[in-house]
Enzyme design. Structure first.
Site, PDB file in Angstrom:
ATOM      1  CG  ASP A 125      -2.023  -1.014   1.167  1.00  0.00           C
ATOM      2  OD1 ASP A 125      -2.406  -1.408   0.058  1.00  0.00           O
ATOM      3  OD2 ASP A 125      -2.535  -1.398   2.238  1.00  0.00           O
ATOM      4  CG  ASP A 141      -6.585  -1.461  -1.632  1.00  0.00           C
ATOM      5  OD1 ASP A 141      -6.802  -2.681  -1.789  1.00  0.00           O
ATOM      6  OD2 ASP A 141      -5.701  -1.016  -0.878  1.00  0.00           O
TER       7      ASP A 141
END
Length: 179
Positions: A125, A141
């Site tokens: 991330d 995401d």
């Protein structure tokens, strides 16, 4: 081979190519995050609003279910299989085009994060909205979140229950008999 079958095959090939391209984009951005951000301070894009910050996420959204790799991989595989089935069954009508795009995006996001979990044991991330202290996320995401929001809106305001008769087993038998 009739025209409908050929159109359906072309449509499914386009879906598959689109998924491959979307997953490749996700993986490329994660590669850049590892190369340029890992072990470094956050890269500020808009001060106090948006930063790029490397994070190894061993869980799901908001860090829940830490270190549940097998569970997440199984969920991703099931999502991809269900979406593949729905795409295969989806009628070639214009009203389903947006649903087709949404499903491709969700499957791509699931596949992108699944690849990370299998390869790294974690998901990379790197996008951080610091203005609202939102959890750090990635391109996959975004695919899943934005598509799921549109998916819900479509189900609430656009599609009717009868629009999904193509998924019922009785209806599939009827479709096969008509062919």
């Amino acid at each position: 081979m009739n025209k409908i079958t050929t159109r359906k095959k072309i449509c499914l090939i386009v879906d598959l190519i689109s998924m491959i391209l979307l997953v490749a984009l996700d993986q490329f951005t994660k590669f850049l995050a590892v190369e340029k951000l890992q072990g470094k301070e956050s890269f500020v894009i808009i001060k106090g609003v948006l930063e790029l910050t490397f994070l190894k996420n061993h869980g799901a959204a908001f860090g829940i279910l830490q270190n549940q790799k097998i569970f997440f991989v199984m969920i991703a595989v099931m999502i991809i299989l269900v979406i593949g089935y729905v795409l295969f069954q989806l009628p070639l009508e214009k009203k389903y085009t947006i649903l087709q795009i949404i499903l491709v995006m969700i499957a791509s996001g699931a596949a992108g994060n699944m690849i990370d979990r299998i390869r790294n044991e974690y998901v990379v991330d790197f996008i951080s909205f610091v203005i609202i202290n939102f959890p750090i996320f990635n391109v996959a995401d975004i695919y899943v979140t934005v598509s799921t929001i549109f998916f819900i809106i479509l189900f609430l305001f656009y599609y009717k229950e009868k629009d999904f008769d193509f998924l019922s087993f009785k209806q599939q038998k009827k479709y096969r008999e008509l062919k």
